[in-house]
Design a protein around this motif. Sequence first.
Motif, PDB file in Angstrom:
ATOM      1  N   GLU A 165       0.838  -1.204   0.000  1.00 24.19           N
ATOM      2  CA  GLU A 165       0.000   0.000   0.000  1.00 24.19           C
ATOM      3  C   GLU A 165       0.871   1.251   0.000  1.00 24.19           C
ATOM      4  O   GLU A 165       1.867   1.342   0.708  1.00 24.19           O
ATOM      5  CB  GLU A 165      -0.964   0.020   1.182  1.00 24.19           C
ATOM      6  CG  GLU A 165      -0.329   0.085   2.558  1.00 24.19           C
ATOM      7  CD  GLU A 165      -1.367   0.138   3.667  1.00 24.19           C
ATOM      8  OE1 GLU A 165      -2.482  -0.393   3.471  1.00 24.19           O
ATOM      9  OE2 GLU A 165      -1.053   0.688   4.742  1.00 24.19           O
ATOM     10  N   LYS A 185      -5.232   5.383  -0.047  1.00 25.46           N
ATOM     11  CA  LYS A 185      -4.273   4.331  -0.370  1.00 25.46           C
ATOM     12  C   LYS A 185      -4.392   3.870  -1.819  1.00 25.46           C
ATOM     13  O   LYS A 185      -5.509   3.675  -2.319  1.00 25.46           O
ATOM     14  CB  LYS A 185      -4.496   3.115   0.539  1.00 25.46           C
ATOM     15  CG  LYS A 185      -4.467   3.415   2.029  1.00 25.46           C
ATOM     16  CD  LYS A 185      -4.780   2.172   2.841  1.00 25.46           C
ATOM     17  CE  LYS A 185      -4.761   2.459   4.334  1.00 25.46           C
ATOM     18  NZ  LYS A 185      -5.024   1.226   5.115  1.00 25.46           N
ATOM     19  N   TYR A 186      -3.237   3.695  -2.436  1.00 32.03           N
ATOM     20  CA  TYR A 186      -3.158   2.964  -3.694  1.00 32.03           C
ATOM     21  C   TYR A 186      -2.633   1.572  -3.353  1.00 32.03           C
ATOM     22  O   TYR A 186      -1.585   1.430  -2.702  1.00 32.03           O
ATOM     23  CB  TYR A 186      -2.228   3.660  -4.671  1.00 32.03           C
ATOM     24  CG  TYR A 186      -1.853   2.790  -5.853  1.00 32.03           C
ATOM     25  CD1 TYR A 186      -2.780   2.491  -6.853  1.00 32.03           C
ATOM     26  CD2 TYR A 186      -0.570   2.253  -5.959  1.00 32.03           C
ATOM     27  CE1 TYR A 186      -2.436   1.683  -7.927  1.00 32.03           C
ATOM     28  CE2 TYR A 186      -0.216   1.448  -7.030  1.00 32.03           C
ATOM     29  CZ  TYR A 186      -1.158   1.165  -8.016  1.00 32.03           C
ATOM     30  OH  TYR A 186      -0.812   0.353  -9.058  1.00 32.03           O
ATOM     31  N   TYR A 188      -1.346  -2.234  -4.421  1.00 33.79           N
ATOM     32  CA  TYR A 188      -0.687  -3.004  -5.472  1.00 33.79           C
ATOM     33  C   TYR A 188      -0.659  -4.474  -5.040  1.00 33.79           C
ATOM     34  O   TYR A 188       0.036  -4.846  -4.085  1.00 33.79           O
ATOM     35  CB  TYR A 188       0.729  -2.477  -5.693  1.00 33.79           C
ATOM     36  CG  TYR A 188       1.579  -3.327  -6.620  1.00 33.79           C
ATOM     37  CD1 TYR A 188       1.377  -3.299  -7.999  1.00 33.79           C
ATOM     38  CD2 TYR A 188       2.584  -4.153  -6.109  1.00 33.79           C
ATOM     39  CE1 TYR A 188       2.162  -4.075  -8.847  1.00 33.79           C
ATOM     40  CE2 TYR A 188       3.371  -4.922  -6.944  1.00 33.79           C
ATOM     41  CZ  TYR A 188       3.153  -4.889  -8.313  1.00 33.79           C
ATOM     42  OH  TYR A 188       3.922  -5.652  -9.148  1.00 33.79           O
ATOM     43  N   LYS A 249      -4.463  -4.003  -9.206  1.00 33.94           N
ATOM     44  CA  LYS A 249      -4.533  -2.673  -8.606  1.00 33.94           C
ATOM     45  C   LYS A 249      -5.833  -2.477  -7.830  1.00 33.94           C
ATOM     46  O   LYS A 249      -6.838  -3.114  -8.111  1.00 33.94           O
ATOM     47  CB  LYS A 249      -4.419  -1.600  -9.681  1.00 33.94           C
ATOM     48  CG  LYS A 249      -3.130  -1.668 -10.492  1.00 33.94           C
ATOM     49  CD  LYS A 249      -3.117  -0.647 -11.611  1.00 33.94           C
ATOM     50  CE  LYS A 249      -1.832  -0.763 -12.436  1.00 33.94           C
ATOM     51  NZ  LYS A 249      -1.818   0.212 -13.567  1.00 33.94           N
ATOM     52  N   PHE A 251      -7.773   0.448  -4.586  1.00 30.20           N
ATOM     53  CA  PHE A 251      -7.734   1.675  -3.799  1.00 30.20           C
ATOM     54  C   PHE A 251      -8.412   1.439  -2.453  1.00 30.20           C
ATOM     55  O   PHE A 251      -9.253   0.549  -2.312  1.00 30.20           O
ATOM     56  CB  PHE A 251      -8.427   2.822  -4.543  1.00 30.20           C
ATOM     57  CG  PHE A 251      -7.778   3.160  -5.858  1.00 30.20           C
ATOM     58  CD1 PHE A 251      -6.717   4.051  -5.907  1.00 30.20           C
ATOM     59  CD2 PHE A 251      -8.215   2.569  -7.042  1.00 30.20           C
ATOM     60  CE1 PHE A 251      -6.108   4.354  -7.119  1.00 30.20           C
ATOM     61  CE2 PHE A 251      -7.618   2.869  -8.250  1.00 30.20           C
ATOM     62  CZ  PHE A 251      -6.553   3.764  -8.291  1.00 30.20           C
TER      63      PHE A 251
END
Length: 637
Positions: A165, A185-186, A188, A249, A251
């Motif tokens: 994150e 947050k992105y 991965y 991906k 969020f």
Amino acid sequence: MRKIIILLYLSLMVTISSAQQDLTMYNMNIVGESIEVNPSLMPEYKGYFGLPGISYNYFLFSNNSFTYRDFHQVRSDDSTEINIDNAVSKLDKKNFLTTQARINLIGFGFHINKNYFTGNITERVIFNFVFPKELLELLNQGNGPFIGQTLDFSNMGFDGTHFREYTLGWAREVNKKLTLGVRLKYLYGMENYSSNVGDLTLTTDANDYGLTTNTNITINSSTPSNHADSYEQFDGLGWGTYISSLNNKGFGGDFGATYKLNDKWSINASVLDLGYITWKNDVKNYVTNAGTYYFDGIDVSEFVSDSSESGNGTLDSLSNTFETVETYNSYTTYLPTHAYLTTNYKINDKSSASALLHATFFKNTIQPTFTLGYNLKVGRHLSVATNYSYINQNFNNIGLGLAINAGPVQYFATTDNIIGALDPLSNNTAHVHFGLNLIFGKPKKEKVIKQEKAIKKEKIAEKPVEKAVVKPVEKPVEKAVVKPVEKLVEKVIPKQDANKAGIAKEKSAAPIRPVVNIPTKEDMQIILKVFNNLEFENGKSVITVSSYPSLDELVNLMKKKTGYILFIDGHTDNVGSAESNLKLSQDRADSVKKYITEKGVDGKRITAMGFGMSRPVLPNSTPEGRKKNRRVELQIQ
């Protein structure tokens, strides 16, 4: 063979526990990373920088049913015994399990005025599993005990995820009472195994003991093992791709709010890990066709004598019974969400107490936790937190936290169960969280003391008058000078535009009052104590709780000396309109009178008047002058 399967299953369960908690860290705002579990609780230091790889290390292992020693027992002769029946007997009707690991690759945070900004990159591994007790009973004893019964496993499910994150956070003090925080947050994703159980029931026929099952199950996976023959090869994928170039991906976000009820009490609420990841790389789905199937069992002799590798012959027989389809469709998983609600009581500047309610949401289940905590600052370099928690339906959880500051370096360590951390094989919960940070800027407490001078430029009547202003009338005035109070008030209150410079054009001395009694030195000490402690909420006429003890002494004095009368005069500086300042000064004087009369003193013995900004003792052109002019004067006779 069956025993081996059960042992492997139990061993897995011992290593997993009930969801992210961090109950001890939640109120330790001396540590910068506390904002990662409490987004609106601003850390005390001006800023921190988390050293890569060692600033935030979090591990949690436990379960809500049994411990490793429940099924791996030591006899009196030091030999060991595997007691599966005992372990199964410890299970609850519904069991929730998880394991978690979090390591910050980098983290930072810093204050700017009323804002606190944070950022971190964190490697995370989560495994959650919810299942009914009947599942293990079925594996351990077969379907014999369930003849004629239908077992429902529809609420069963698991999710194991490895992801990273990238987070940016912002907390802001909206006003003196409310602080809000958000962390975006992105996500991965690197690897996932999960299940979607739409329908799964098993019914044992009372005549031939065959199993009738209704099933609609999907098992999803996104992993390098789907791409190559094994983890060791990564053929055609490469570690670089795995670490940074996959197309999985998502969020997420964390949200929090803190509200100060008064100087002592505050409440806080937060929601963590609202988020999802969509998996697209190296995906395989194993789907059972929805429907009803009949399975008449496996010949035990064939099962025992199956010489194929790993019992593949038996597994093929099971696979042929249930129609499964392998697909390669992308899918979405959701993070297990956590909710916190806490109330804090500030005992003094160095200690506080709290009560915390925490819940984890996963696969239509809710796992509650309750904690009572105490935080203490020992000098400038040590902070201690301790708590007692109800976790995993177990009360044997004593938490402990330490934060040690050595110059610019801060080391911290917390656990929600110190006993479990020392002896994880005998406890349901084993949790540790530790790290090393660089800190800078003074603690919030020292900063606030420095800032108060600037803040008080905008405050109204935070402190009462100083000693030099408070003087009892020691000599009787001449009768010719005495005027009715009503007349005098009309004279000394200027019009709204009468004093642009801050000092009233019609400025005069305090109201002239005839002497009834001359206070003793001891009585004056009580009055002075009130002056030194009397405070109001900013811009309001609400007396702070810290002012009560000294006011109570004044109440006792007025009750003891029934001949005394009390005059209360409120004053302000020139910030704001004359009308609003006059009202505030009167309201504050009335608040003091109300407090005293509600304690049993006759209101006829008390006169409360507000003079607004009409009677400055110093020019309002300087911050110090305005500070002196914001005051409440008391006089006893």
